[in-house]
Design an enzyme around this catalytic site. Sequence first.
Site, PDB file in Angstrom:
ATOM      1  N   GLU A  38       0.827  -1.212   0.000  1.00 55.03           N
ATOM      2  CA  GLU A  38       0.000   0.000   0.000  1.00 55.03           C
ATOM      3  C   GLU A  38       0.860   1.262   0.000  1.00 55.03           C
ATOM      4  O   GLU A  38       0.518   2.252  -0.655  1.00 55.03           O
ATOM      5  CB  GLU A  38      -0.949  -0.004   1.209  1.00 55.03           C
ATOM      6  CG  GLU A  38      -2.090  -0.993   1.093  1.00 55.03           C
ATOM      7  CD  GLU A  38      -3.015  -0.700  -0.075  1.00 55.03           C
ATOM      8  OE1 GLU A  38      -3.068   0.455  -0.542  1.00 55.03           O
ATOM      9  OE2 GLU A  38      -3.683  -1.637  -0.546  1.00 55.03           O
ATOM     10  N   TYR A 120      -6.443   6.851   3.990  1.00 53.76           N
ATOM     11  CA  TYR A 120      -6.671   5.772   3.027  1.00 53.76           C
ATOM     12  C   TYR A 120      -5.863   4.535   3.384  1.00 53.76           C
ATOM     13  O   TYR A 120      -6.384   3.408   3.410  1.00 53.76           O
ATOM     14  CB  TYR A 120      -6.314   6.207   1.598  1.00 53.76           C
ATOM     15  CG  TYR A 120      -6.094   4.992   0.730  1.00 53.76           C
ATOM     16  CD1 TYR A 120      -7.176   4.235   0.306  1.00 53.76           C
ATOM     17  CD2 TYR A 120      -4.803   4.540   0.429  1.00 53.76           C
ATOM     18  CE1 TYR A 120      -6.983   3.067  -0.422  1.00 53.76           C
ATOM     19  CE2 TYR A 120      -4.610   3.384  -0.293  1.00 53.76           C
ATOM     20  CZ  TYR A 120      -5.696   2.648  -0.721  1.00 53.76           C
ATOM     21  OH  TYR A 120      -5.496   1.474  -1.408  1.00 53.76           O
ATOM     22  N   ASP A 138      -9.517   4.808  -2.692  1.00 59.26           N
ATOM     23  CA  ASP A 138      -8.419   5.240  -3.556  1.00 59.26           C
ATOM     24  C   ASP A 138      -9.002   5.747  -4.874  1.00 59.26           C
ATOM     25  O   ASP A 138     -10.215   5.925  -5.007  1.00 59.26           O
ATOM     26  CB  ASP A 138      -7.428   4.096  -3.777  1.00 59.26           C
ATOM     27  CG  ASP A 138      -7.997   2.977  -4.655  1.00 59.26           C
ATOM     28  OD1 ASP A 138      -9.235   2.937  -4.870  1.00 59.26           O
ATOM     29  OD2 ASP A 138      -7.200   2.148  -5.146  1.00 59.26           O
ATOM     30  N   CYS A 194     -14.049  -0.953 -14.491  1.00 65.42           N
ATOM     31  CA  CYS A 194     -14.483   0.450 -14.427  1.00 65.42           C
ATOM     32  C   CYS A 194     -13.267   1.361 -14.622  1.00 65.42           C
ATOM     33  O   CYS A 194     -12.915   2.172 -13.767  1.00 65.42           O
ATOM     34  CB  CYS A 194     -15.178   0.719 -13.094  1.00 65.42           C
ATOM     35  SG  CYS A 194     -16.204   2.209 -13.085  1.00 65.42           S
ATOM     36  N   CYS A 201     -18.474  -1.750 -19.357  1.00 60.36           N
ATOM     37  CA  CYS A 201     -19.738  -1.823 -18.615  1.00 60.36           C
ATOM     38  C   CYS A 201     -20.478  -3.132 -18.849  1.00 60.36           C
ATOM     39  O   CYS A 201     -21.172  -3.639 -17.957  1.00 60.36           O
ATOM     40  CB  CYS A 201     -20.629  -0.640 -18.986  1.00 60.36           C
ATOM     41  SG  CYS A 201     -19.922   0.967 -18.541  1.00 60.36           S
ATOM     42  N   CYS A 204     -19.548  -5.602 -16.233  1.00 63.98           N
ATOM     43  CA  CYS A 204     -19.534  -5.137 -14.846  1.00 63.98           C
ATOM     44  C   CYS A 204     -20.628  -5.823 -14.015  1.00 63.98           C
ATOM     45  O   CYS A 204     -21.807  -5.810 -14.403  1.00 63.98           O
ATOM     46  CB  CYS A 204     -19.720  -3.625 -14.803  1.00 63.98           C
ATOM     47  SG  CYS A 204     -19.720  -2.959 -13.124  1.00 63.98           S
ATOM     48  N   CYS A 210     -25.891   0.869 -11.713  1.00 61.99           N
ATOM     49  CA  CYS A 210     -25.046   2.045 -11.981  1.00 61.99           C
ATOM     50  C   CYS A 210     -25.843   3.162 -12.627  1.00 61.99           C
ATOM     51  O   CYS A 210     -26.283   3.045 -13.783  1.00 61.99           O
ATOM     52  CB  CYS A 210     -23.877   1.636 -12.861  1.00 61.99           C
ATOM     53  SG  CYS A 210     -22.748   2.988 -13.236  1.00 61.99           S
TER      54      CYS A 210
END
Length: 357
Positions: A38, A120, A138, A194, A201, A204, A210
């Site tokens: 991270e 975060y 993020d 995404c 899409c 997804c 969405c």
Amino acid sequence: MLPCATDLLRWYDRHRRILPWRALPGQNIDPYRVWLSEIMLQQTTVTAVMPYFERFLAAFPDVTALARAPQDRVMALWAGLGYYARARNLHACAKAVAARGGTFPDTVEGLLELPGIGAYTAAAIAAIAFGRPVVPVDGNVERVTSRLFALTDPLPGARKAIAARAVTLNGDAQAKARPSDFAQALFDLGAGICTPRNPACVLCPWRDACAGHAQGIAATLPRRAPKAVRPVRHGVHFCLVDEAGGLLLVRRPEKGLLGGMMGLPGPHWRDEPWPEAEALAQAPTAPRLHPRWRMVGQVKHVFTHFTLLVDVYAATIAAFPNSMAARGCVHYPGDGAVALPSLMGKCVKVARKADIF
């Protein structure tokens, strides 16, 4: 209405990325690997981080080994990854964790007390490594959220509003039952489906929920305010080499850009160009040292908030005087790894191409 976490988790179980810091199903999660990844992934990509992560893990297999390492060794392995304050904070954090027995705090609040860990990163480690039911926000999660809820206000002003919606995504029981997988599923959804341009899409798992997709605006989100013009600053650096291959380096101040790193000598960066006479007045010197400096080229380096143009001067001498060698300023091939940031590496490369040494 919130999208169904079960749909996302089913997709993730089939399509999760295999990453060196990510535990496979049935494996124990290593908080050290999660934390290290991270920190490295801030402001860069998985592809860029992979070789650095592998080298760090080989050199420092656990947080105690990293804490014991000399800072120069840590910086040398980090060199080229950028944002060098992160490397110093990484080392400081390792020492803090080693001081508490090598165990990371397992809550967001405890993680926030460690050097170099912000909101975060604390949420990501808490969710992934310790199963805390929080949503780390993020860039990937920010993008997914803005499209899910068709949030059209531009960044960066809309960032708080987007984050406030993002942290509600784990509202159902399945998300709370699998917080580690849910957080990583969000990351993978943003990275693989995404995406910033041309989101897939049709593939997804959250397409039906969405709002951005329903309105036909998903690919335009999140919107961004026009970028300010990046200012230009000017620098001068001097590449001085002797016949044995020794290179004159100095350590930069701990605070500021490239803080604590080794680099070529030179004056401060400023807004105005450096005329040759003024630049040469800043060249390194010592008794009986009379190098014949030559301007060999210019290096362009882009930082987050400005573009730097560096005039590179180079020269060779027979041998460095003892006064310089005694101060440890001269580094010879075989002395061991020297952490040169990419900017300084570019300057040395320009000098080499000019056949100065």
